[in-house]
Each structure stands twice: as C-alpha cells, then as structure tokens.
Design a protein around this motif. Structure first.
Motif, short mmCIF file in Angstrom:
data_model
loop_
_atom_site.label_atom_id
_atom_site.label_comp_id
_atom_site.label_asym_id
_atom_site.label_seq_id
_atom_site.Cartn_x
_atom_site.Cartn_y
_atom_site.Cartn_z
N GLN A 35 38.73 -20.83 -40.32
CA GLN A 35 38.24 -22.16 -39.97
C GLN A 35 37.77 -22.21 -38.51
OE1 GLN A 35 40.23 -25.79 -41.29
NE2 GLN A 35 41.69 -24.52 -42.42
N VAL A 36 38.58 -21.67 -37.61
CA VAL A 36 38.22 -21.69 -36.19
C VAL A 36 36.92 -20.91 -35.97
CG1 VAL A 36 38.89 -21.00 -33.87
CG2 VAL A 36 40.59 -22.02 -35.40
N ALA A 37 36.82 -19.73 -36.57
CA ALA A 37 35.61 -18.93 -36.42
C ALA A 37 34.40 -19.69 -36.96
CB ALA A 37 35.77 -17.59 -37.14
N GLY A 38 34.57 -20.39 -38.07
CA GLY A 38 33.47 -21.15 -38.64
C GLY A 38 33.04 -22.31 -37.76
N ILE A 39 33.99 -23.02 -37.18
CA ILE A 39 33.65 -24.12 -36.27
C ILE A 39 32.93 -23.59 -35.05
CG2 ILE A 39 34.59 -25.94 -34.79
CD1 ILE A 39 36.92 -26.15 -36.85
N GLU A 40 33.45 -22.51 -34.46
CA GLU A 40 32.81 -21.94 -33.28
C GLU A 40 31.38 -21.50 -33.60
OE1 GLU A 40 35.20 -18.89 -31.55
OE2 GLU A 40 36.72 -20.29 -30.82
N ALA A 41 31.17 -20.90 -34.77
CA ALA A 41 29.83 -20.44 -35.14
C ALA A 41 28.87 -21.60 -35.30
CB ALA A 41 29.91 -19.62 -36.43
N ARG A 42 29.38 -22.75 -35.76
CA ARG A 42 28.51 -23.92 -35.89
C ARG A 42 28.15 -24.49 -34.53
NH1 ARG A 42 31.55 -28.00 -39.66
NH2 ARG A 42 29.66 -29.23 -39.26
N VAL A 43 29.12 -24.53 -33.62
CA VAL A 43 28.88 -25.14 -32.31
C VAL A 43 28.16 -24.19 -31.37
CG1 VAL A 43 30.03 -26.13 -30.30
CG2 VAL A 43 30.86 -26.67 -32.60
N TRP A 44 28.51 -22.91 -31.45
CA TRP A 44 27.90 -21.88 -30.59
C TRP A 44 27.34 -20.78 -31.47
CZ3 TRP A 44 33.44 -22.25 -28.86
CH2 TRP A 44 33.63 -23.32 -27.98
N PRO A 45 26.16 -20.98 -32.05
CA PRO A 45 25.59 -19.96 -32.95
C PRO A 45 25.55 -18.59 -32.28
CG PRO A 45 24.31 -21.98 -33.05
CD PRO A 45 25.28 -22.15 -31.92
N GLY A 46 25.96 -17.59 -33.02
CA GLY A 46 25.96 -16.23 -32.50
C GLY A 46 27.24 -15.84 -31.80
N SER A 47 28.18 -16.79 -31.64
CA SER A 47 29.43 -16.47 -30.95
C SER A 47 30.32 -15.62 -31.86
CB SER A 47 30.17 -17.76 -30.57
OG SER A 47 30.58 -18.47 -31.73
N ARG A 48 31.27 -14.94 -31.23
CA ARG A 48 32.22 -14.10 -31.96
C ARG A 48 33.63 -14.58 -31.65
NH1 ARG A 48 35.56 -10.08 -30.70
NH2 ARG A 48 34.88 -10.15 -28.53
N PHE A 49 34.38 -14.90 -32.69
CA PHE A 49 35.75 -15.36 -32.48
C PHE A 49 36.62 -14.20 -32.03
CE2 PHE A 49 40.08 -15.86 -34.31
CZ PHE A 49 40.49 -16.91 -33.51
N GLY A 50 37.48 -14.46 -31.06
CA GLY A 50 38.42 -13.45 -30.60
C GLY A 50 38.32 -13.22 -29.11
N HIS A 51 39.44 -12.77 -28.53
CA HIS A 51 39.54 -12.58 -27.09
C HIS A 51 40.19 -11.24 -26.79
CE1 HIS A 51 38.48 -16.81 -26.22
NE2 HIS A 51 39.04 -17.02 -27.41
N ASP A 52 40.09 -10.84 -25.53
CA ASP A 52 40.67 -9.58 -25.08
C ASP A 52 42.19 -9.64 -25.25
OD1 ASP A 52 41.61 -7.36 -23.68
OD2 ASP A 52 40.14 -7.56 -22.06
N PRO A 53 42.77 -8.74 -26.04
CA PRO A 53 44.23 -8.79 -26.24
C PRO A 53 45.02 -8.59 -24.95
CG PRO A 53 43.29 -6.80 -27.22
CD PRO A 53 42.15 -7.68 -26.85
N LEU A 54 44.42 -7.98 -23.93
CA LEU A 54 45.12 -7.79 -22.66
C LEU A 54 45.39 -9.13 -21.96
CD1 LEU A 54 43.32 -4.64 -21.20
CD2 LEU A 54 45.56 -4.76 -22.34
N LEU A 55 44.65 -10.18 -22.36
CA LEU A 55 44.86 -11.51 -21.78
C LEU A 55 45.86 -12.33 -22.59
CD1 LEU A 55 41.16 -12.34 -20.83
CD2 LEU A 55 42.96 -11.42 -19.37
N ARG A 56 46.52 -11.70 -23.54
CA ARG A 56 47.57 -12.33 -24.34
C ARG A 56 47.12 -13.68 -24.93
NH1 ARG A 56 49.91 -11.28 -19.57
NH2 ARG A 56 50.72 -13.39 -19.23
#
Length: 206
Positions: A35-56
């Motif tokens: 769901q979060v990935a889908g919302i982000e893709a609608r608001v920011w087309p081309g975005s990729r869900f997920g962050h650097d795991p080193l930033l916890r």
C-alpha cells in the motif's frame, strides 16, 4: 502507539478511528508495504519505496479500521556532529497521504505522531530534516521549528548534496529533545550552521 481521531468534517476515510503503527522497514507487513509503495508511486511517479538499511528506517503508518493506509512516513536515524560533539539524530522522509484522503488532516496527525514517537525515544537527542519551503508551516503546526540559516549537507563527502544547492528552495526544521541546557546547546550549535549529514547515495537529502 495508537491515536483515535474522527474526521470532524464527516465523510472521512473508511473506518473513522485511526491508528498509528510503527515498524522497522524490514519488518513492515507485506500488505502495508504494498500500500505504501502504491501511494508513493501515485504521488511521486517513478519513485522507489525503501531506504538505506544503514539509516535504520522505521515506517509509521496511519491506518483506518480496515487496515487501509491513509498516510505514511519513514524515520531515519544516524549520529551527526553538533557543536563539537556527536548527537543522535532522526529525520522524516517520504511523508505522503493517500490522494483521495487529502485535506482531512491525516498528514498533520501523522507528523505530530512521529514527533511524539521521537520525543519518547531515549535514544534520540534531536530531529533534523528539510522540506520544500512552502511546507515549513505544515511541519511547524506539528511541533517542529524552523532553523533559519541552517543547511543540511547530504550525499557523501565526495559527492555532497546540500539543501542550499542551486535550484533548491528548502527549509530546515528540527526538534530538540535533550533536557535543559543540553537541548538549548544543540539548538544553538545547529542554528545557522552547515550540518554534515552525509547519509549516502540512497537517501541523499537526509
């Protein structure tokens, strides 16, 4: 942590009792992640869900009674230099609301909830992040404060990306959770300064 809020305007999102839930990004249930990935893709087309795991990364989601994500954000954590010492900082990233539920205060509830989560965390000394200048008042209403003249330097030492880079119109906001003089010292040290966050090449501006 749970918050119960009802849309005073009526006609709110399905399931009018809203719950704030937090998960380490790696443990975010698959349906919520989709769901979060889908919302982000609608608001920011081309975005990729997920962050650097080193930033916890820790994902906060505002859910209705049926488990539908109304808004989400991610908290990122790292140590930063501050007035000759190292402080434990957290920042907000990827703040987004389901488009059809915009205008009903969900984003404000979520960001205020995130600030409360950080303030209650003994491992966090301060919050520090940037936003587009027109959004600064939104974050102020949720309890964060503007830091005039402060610049966050993201990216890496070899490839920095600063919030005052040409073409950017960013404002830096913060919150200080250390007690007494320590909190005041952190605010004084960061106000009007350039802060070397250097989060890496994934979350470049935090």
């Amino acid at each position: 942590m749970t918050t119960e809020n009802r849309d005073a305007r009526g006609g709110g999102p399905p399931g009018s009792v809203l719950r704030l839930a937090a998960y380490p990004e790696a443990e975010l249930p698959g349906e919520l992640a989709r769901q979060v990935a889908g919302i982000e893709a609608r608001v920011w087309p081309g975005s990729r869900f997920g962050h650097d795991p080193l930033l916890r990364p820790r994902v906060l989601v505002l859910l209705d009674g049926d488990g539908v994500v109304g808004a989400s954000l991610t908290l990122l954590y790292k140590e930063v230099p501050c007035g000759g010492r190292v402080r434990r900082a957290a920042g907000l990233s990827g703040v987004v609301t389901r488009p059809e539920w915009c205008g009903r205060g969900l984003g404000g509830r979520l960001v205020a909830g995130a600030r409360a989560v950080l303030e209650a965390d003994p491992a966090v000394d301060l919050a520090l992040f940037s936003c587009d200048r027109p959004l600064a008042a939104f974050y102020e209403r949720a309890g964060f404060e503007r830091l005039p003249g402060t610049v966050l330097v993201g990216g890496t030492p070899d490839e920095p990306l600063a919030t005052d880079a040409p073409g950017f119109d960013k404002e830096v906001l913060g919150a200080f959770f250390a007690a007494g003089a320590d909190g005041g010292a952190d605010r004084a040290a960061l106000s009007g300064s350039r802060v070397a966050l250097h989060p890496g090449t994934v979350d470049r501006l935090w």
